[in-house]
Design a protein around this motif. Structure first.
Motif, PDB file in Angstrom:
ATOM      1  N   ARG A  65       0.837  -1.212   0.000  1.00 20.21           N
ATOM      2  CA  ARG A  65       0.000   0.000   0.000  1.00 20.21           C
ATOM      3  C   ARG A  65       0.871   1.261   0.000  1.00 20.21           C
ATOM      4  O   ARG A  65       0.518   2.270  -0.611  1.00 20.21           O
ATOM      5  CB  ARG A  65      -0.920   0.007   1.224  1.00 20.21           C
ATOM      6  N   ARG A  66       2.000   1.180   0.694  1.00 14.61           N
ATOM      7  CA  ARG A  66       2.903   2.341   0.705  1.00 14.61           C
ATOM      8  C   ARG A  66       3.454   2.597  -0.698  1.00 14.61           C
ATOM      9  O   ARG A  66       3.530   3.718  -1.170  1.00 14.61           O
ATOM     10  CB  ARG A  66       4.054   2.052   1.664  1.00 14.61           C
ATOM     11  N   GLU A  67       3.798   1.510  -1.376  1.00 14.28           N
ATOM     12  CA  GLU A  67       4.321   1.636  -2.744  1.00 14.28           C
ATOM     13  C   GLU A  67       3.229   2.163  -3.674  1.00 14.28           C
ATOM     14  O   GLU A  67       3.481   2.975  -4.566  1.00 14.28           O
ATOM     15  CB  GLU A  67       4.834   0.273  -3.235  1.00 14.28           C
ATOM     16  N   LYS A  68       1.991   1.694  -3.446  1.00 13.90           N
ATOM     17  CA  LYS A  68       0.855   2.172  -4.258  1.00 13.90           C
ATOM     18  C   LYS A  68       0.673   3.688  -4.033  1.00 13.90           C
ATOM     19  O   LYS A  68       0.427   4.444  -4.974  1.00 13.90           O
ATOM     20  CB  LYS A  68      -0.404   1.383  -3.848  1.00 13.90           C
ATOM     21  N   ALA A  69       0.834   4.102  -2.763  1.00 13.57           N
ATOM     22  CA  ALA A  69       0.689   5.536  -2.458  1.00 13.57           C
ATOM     23  C   ALA A  69       1.747   6.345  -3.212  1.00 13.57           C
ATOM     24  O   ALA A  69       1.442   7.409  -3.768  1.00 13.57           O
ATOM     25  CB  ALA A  69       0.797   5.767  -0.950  1.00 13.57           C
ATOM     26  N   ILE A  70       2.974   5.843  -3.263  1.00 11.33           N
ATOM     27  CA  ILE A  70       4.039   6.556  -3.996  1.00 11.33           C
ATOM     28  C   ILE A  70       3.648   6.654  -5.478  1.00 11.33           C
ATOM     29  O   ILE A  70       3.764   7.707  -6.107  1.00 11.33           O
ATOM     30  CB  ILE A  70       5.408   5.850  -3.811  1.00 11.33           C
ATOM     31  N   ASP A  71       3.135   5.545  -6.034  1.00  5.73           N
ATOM     32  CA  ASP A  71       2.691   5.558  -7.437  1.00  5.73           C
ATOM     33  C   ASP A  71       1.603   6.617  -7.649  1.00  5.73           C
ATOM     34  O   ASP A  71       1.617   7.335  -8.649  1.00  5.73           O
ATOM     35  CB  ASP A  71       2.104   4.187  -7.825  1.00  5.73           C
ATOM     36  N   GLU A  72       0.666   6.677  -6.695  1.00  2.68           N
ATOM     37  CA  GLU A  72      -0.450   7.616  -6.817  1.00  2.68           C
ATOM     38  C   GLU A  72       0.034   9.072  -6.756  1.00  2.68           C
ATOM     39  O   GLU A  72      -0.409   9.916  -7.544  1.00  2.68           O
ATOM     40  CB  GLU A  72      -1.471   7.362  -5.697  1.00  2.68           C
ATOM     41  N   LEU A  73       0.960   9.347  -5.829  1.00  6.05           N
ATOM     42  CA  LEU A  73       1.477  10.721  -5.698  1.00  6.05           C
ATOM     43  C   LEU A  73       2.142  11.146  -7.008  1.00  6.05           C
ATOM     44  O   LEU A  73       2.003  12.287  -7.461  1.00  6.05           O
ATOM     45  CB  LEU A  73       2.485  10.821  -4.537  1.00  6.05           C
ATOM     46  N   ILE A  74       2.852  10.206  -7.629  1.00  2.00           N
ATOM     47  CA  ILE A  74       3.537  10.518  -8.896  1.00  2.00           C
ATOM     48  C   ILE A  74       2.501  10.650 -10.026  1.00  2.00           C
ATOM     49  O   ILE A  74       2.550  11.591 -10.820  1.00  2.00           O
ATOM     50  CB  ILE A  74       4.582   9.426  -9.232  1.00  2.00           C
TER      51      ILE A  74
ATOM     52  N   GLU B 223      16.057   3.466   1.594  1.00  2.00           N
ATOM     53  CA  GLU B 223      14.814   2.745   1.264  1.00  2.00           C
ATOM     54  C   GLU B 223      13.966   3.559   0.288  1.00  2.00           C
ATOM     55  O   GLU B 223      13.529   3.050  -0.735  1.00  2.00           O
ATOM     56  CB  GLU B 223      13.991   2.637   2.545  1.00  2.00           C
ATOM     57  N   ILE B 224      13.747   4.827   0.655  1.00  2.00           N
ATOM     58  CA  ILE B 224      12.884   5.652  -0.209  1.00  2.00           C
ATOM     59  C   ILE B 224      13.613   5.953  -1.526  1.00  2.00           C
ATOM     60  O   ILE B 224      12.993   5.979  -2.591  1.00  2.00           O
ATOM     61  CB  ILE B 224      12.391   6.950   0.506  1.00  2.00           C
TER      62      ILE B 224
ATOM     63  N   LEU C 139      12.063   5.193  -5.151  1.00  4.89           N
ATOM     64  CA  LEU C 139      11.839   6.237  -6.167  1.00  4.89           C
ATOM     65  C   LEU C 139      12.637   5.960  -7.434  1.00  4.89           C
ATOM     66  O   LEU C 139      12.188   6.280  -8.536  1.00  4.89           O
ATOM     67  CB  LEU C 139      12.185   7.612  -5.595  1.00  4.89           C
ATOM     68  N   LYS C 140      13.810   5.350  -7.273  1.00  6.47           N
ATOM     69  CA  LYS C 140      14.666   5.095  -8.445  1.00  6.47           C
ATOM     70  C   LYS C 140      14.029   4.102  -9.406  1.00  6.47           C
ATOM     71  O   LYS C 140      14.397   4.037 -10.570  1.00  6.47           O
ATOM     72  CB  LYS C 140      16.056   4.640  -7.998  1.00  6.47           C
ATOM     73  N   LYS C 141      13.052   3.309  -8.890  1.00  7.88           N
ATOM     74  CA  LYS C 141      12.366   2.345  -9.766  1.00  7.88           C
ATOM     75  C   LYS C 141      11.305   3.035 -10.606  1.00  7.88           C
ATOM     76  O   LYS C 141      10.692   2.419 -11.457  1.00  7.88           O
ATOM     77  CB  LYS C 141      11.657   1.288  -8.892  1.00  7.88           C
ATOM     78  N   ARG C 142      11.032   4.312 -10.310  1.00  8.34           N
ATOM     79  CA  ARG C 142       9.906   4.994 -10.958  1.00  8.34           C
ATOM     80  C   ARG C 142      10.386   6.128 -11.857  1.00  8.34           C
ATOM     81  O   ARG C 142      11.557   6.480 -11.852  1.00  8.34           O
ATOM     82  CB  ARG C 142       8.965   5.512  -9.875  1.00  8.34           C
TER      83      ARG C 142
ATOM     84  N   GLU D 206      15.246  13.538  12.482  1.00  3.57           N
ATOM     85  CA  GLU D 206      13.928  13.005  12.901  1.00  3.57           C
ATOM     86  C   GLU D 206      12.979  12.906  11.703  1.00  3.57           C
ATOM     87  O   GLU D 206      12.222  11.959  11.573  1.00  3.57           O
ATOM     88  CB  GLU D 206      13.297  13.921  13.953  1.00  3.57           C
ATOM     89  N   HIS D 207      12.985  13.957  10.894  1.00  3.41           N
ATOM     90  CA  HIS D 207      12.211  13.931   9.646  1.00  3.41           C
ATOM     91  C   HIS D 207      13.168  14.248   8.501  1.00  3.41           C
ATOM     92  O   HIS D 207      14.020  15.133   8.649  1.00  3.41           O
ATOM     93  CB  HIS D 207      11.107  15.004   9.641  1.00  3.41           C
ATOM     94  N   PHE D 208      13.025  13.546   7.412  1.00  4.70           N
ATOM     95  CA  PHE D 208      13.799  13.962   6.244  1.00  4.70           C
ATOM     96  C   PHE D 208      12.893  14.090   5.028  1.00  4.70           C
ATOM     97  O   PHE D 208      11.856  13.428   4.921  1.00  4.70           O
ATOM     98  CB  PHE D 208      15.025  13.077   6.004  1.00  4.70           C
ATOM     99  N   LEU D 209      13.304  14.997   4.163  1.00  2.28           N
ATOM    100  CA  LEU D 209      12.491  15.357   3.003  1.00  2.28           C
ATOM    101  C   LEU D 209      13.178  14.866   1.726  1.00  2.28           C
ATOM    102  O   LEU D 209      14.388  15.046   1.571  1.00  2.28           O
ATOM    103  CB  LEU D 209      12.369  16.890   2.963  1.00  2.28           C
ATOM    104  N   VAL D 210      12.386  14.248   0.862  1.00  8.07           N
ATOM    105  CA  VAL D 210      12.913  13.848  -0.448  1.00  8.07           C
ATOM    106  C   VAL D 210      12.191  14.705  -1.479  1.00  8.07           C
ATOM    107  O   VAL D 210      10.958  14.771  -1.476  1.00  8.07           O
ATOM    108  CB  VAL D 210      12.599  12.370  -0.764  1.00  8.07           C
ATOM    109  N   ILE D 211      12.969  15.341  -2.331  1.00  4.03           N
ATOM    110  CA  ILE D 211      12.374  16.170  -3.378  1.00  4.03           C
ATOM    111  C   ILE D 211      12.702  15.519  -4.709  1.00  4.03           C
ATOM    112  O   ILE D 211      13.872  15.274  -5.022  1.00  4.03           O
ATOM    113  CB  ILE D 211      12.950  17.606  -3.350  1.00  4.03           C
ATOM    114  N   CYS D 212      11.668  15.207  -5.468  1.00  7.99           N
ATOM    115  CA  CYS D 212      11.930  14.626  -6.781  1.00  7.99           C
ATOM    116  C   CYS D 212      11.059  15.311  -7.824  1.00  7.99           C
ATOM    117  O   CYS D 212      10.157  16.092  -7.495  1.00  7.99           O
ATOM    118  CB  CYS D 212      11.717  13.120  -6.771  1.00  7.99           C
ATOM    119  N   LYS D 213      11.391  15.015  -9.075  1.00  8.17           N
ATOM    120  CA  LYS D 213      10.693  15.645 -10.179  1.00  8.17           C
ATOM    121  C   LYS D 213      10.173  14.542 -11.081  1.00  8.17           C
ATOM    122  O   LYS D 213      10.934  13.612 -11.405  1.00  8.17           O
ATOM    123  CB  LYS D 213      11.728  16.506 -10.920  1.00  8.17           C
ATOM    124  N   LYS D 214       8.896  14.627 -11.455  1.00  7.56           N
ATOM    125  CA  LYS D 214       8.371  13.617 -12.367  1.00  7.56           C
ATOM    126  C   LYS D 214       9.004  13.804 -13.746  1.00  7.56           C
ATOM    127  O   LYS D 214       9.101  14.937 -14.226  1.00  7.56           O
ATOM    128  CB  LYS D 214       6.838  13.761 -12.455  1.00  7.56           C
TER     129      LYS D 214
END
Ligand SMILES: C[S@@+](CC[C@H](N)C(=O)[O-])C[C@H]1O[C@@H](n2cnc3c(N)ncnc32)[C@H](O)[C@@H]1O
Length: 285
Positions: free
Chosen positions: A142-151, A213-214, A218-221, A274-282
């Motif tokens: 479901r987490r992977e599906k969520a990443i797909d959906e966000l993209i 992990e993240i 993301l590299k698969k997408r 504690e929190h980290f941010l990943v910024i990517c571009k479609k």
């Protein structure tokens, strides 16, 4: 670790909803509670300003009580706010009105980020999923599906921002604040070895991420990773000292903030934050 010990009878999503409905205004205040917590917000805003286009429609996925929705509304963006918790969205509605940005907020929708089927492909000029909303989905598929959906819902060449709760920082928090939990196998060892925490000890169920992990996910997408940022950075775990610097040494604070911006993208800082941010571009194709 026996199965029935780790997986509570109540479905995990219900526990997440329950946790946030009980948090209420506490969650609204979380990011501005003190200088330490503001690091997460101010650093995120710094990088949103850096990478977002000047204007457009933004999806705030897992936007909770709407801090970022309001901040982006004030900057002139249009926003769709989306969250699992009806209570969080009620607070958001009130705060959006109080901040007088309701014309900027196009829709407020309840749902889970692994199903954004109400939005067409390539709808948004930017998508943000901040404060660990993705971390609260325990099931990997479901987490992977969520990443797909966000993209999927983000326009081609547009940015996607995902901030997650860092696994290493959680282990250090256990050492500093909850040493008695280090003995609890389904808490400490589970987090250490898998990243998974099933709830029941003061926080909502969560998958705590390692940066790699993240990155791998993301590299698969069809996205390009632009930057990774440790949001609390070198201050991570040093709440008291960070707040002391802010209160007592304003000049030094300015230098610390400058230092934070210079160091927060270092891979070591990302990993311990504690929190980290990943910024990517479609990607465009
Ligand atoms: C710590 S809050 C972060 C809120 C906001 N993004 C921020 O950074 O201030 C986490 C939010 O994620 C939401 N959430 C958890 N699981 C979710 C899911 N599967 N889909 C959408 N929202 C979710 C919670 O309801 C909560 O509002």
């Amino acid at each position: 670790m026996s199965e029935d010990k780790t997986v509570p009878a109540v479905p995990l999503e219900k526990l997440v909803k329950k946790y946030y409905s009980e948090q209420g205004m506490k969650e609204w205040k979380r990011l501005v509670r003190d200088a330490y917590h503001r690091l997460e917000f101010d650093t995120t805003m710094h990088f949103l300003r850096k990478h977002l286009l000047r204007k457009g429609l933004i999806l705030d996925a897992g936007g909770g009580p709407g801090r970022y929705t309001i901040a982006l509304g004030r900057l002139g963006y249009h926003i769709v706010l989306f969250d699992l918790s009806p209570e969080m969205l009620k607070i958001a509605e009130k705060q959006v009105k109080r901040a007088k940005v309701q014309r900027q907020v196009k829709q407020i929708i309840q749902g889970s980020i692994d199903d954004l089927s109400m939005f067409r492909d390539n709808t948004f000029d930017g998508t943000i999923c901040l404060g660990g909303a993705l971390s609260h989905i325990l099931d990997k598929n479901r987490r992977e599906k969520a990443i797909d959906e966000l993209i999927r819902v983000t326009k081609k060449s547009s940015p996607i921002f995902i901030s997650l709760i860092g696994r290493l920082a959680v282990l250090v928090t256990e050492l500093i604040c909850f040493p008695q939990e280090i003995e609890i196998e389904e808490v400490f060892q589970s987090i250490r070895d898998t990243g998974d925490y099933y709830g029941g000890y003061g926080f909502a169920p969560c998958h705590f991420y390692l940066p790699e992990e993240i990155e791998a996910s993301l590299k698969k997408r069809k996205v390009t990773i632009l930057e990774m940022v440790g949001l609390e950075g070198l201050s991570s775990g040093h709440q008291k000292e960070t707040n002391r610097l802010f209160k007592k040494y304003p000049k030094a604070w300015k230098i610390w903030w400058e230092t934070h911006l210079k160091t927060c993208t270092h891979p070591c800082t990302v990993a311990i934050s504690e929190h980290f941010l990943v910024i990517c571009k479609k990607q465009s194709s």
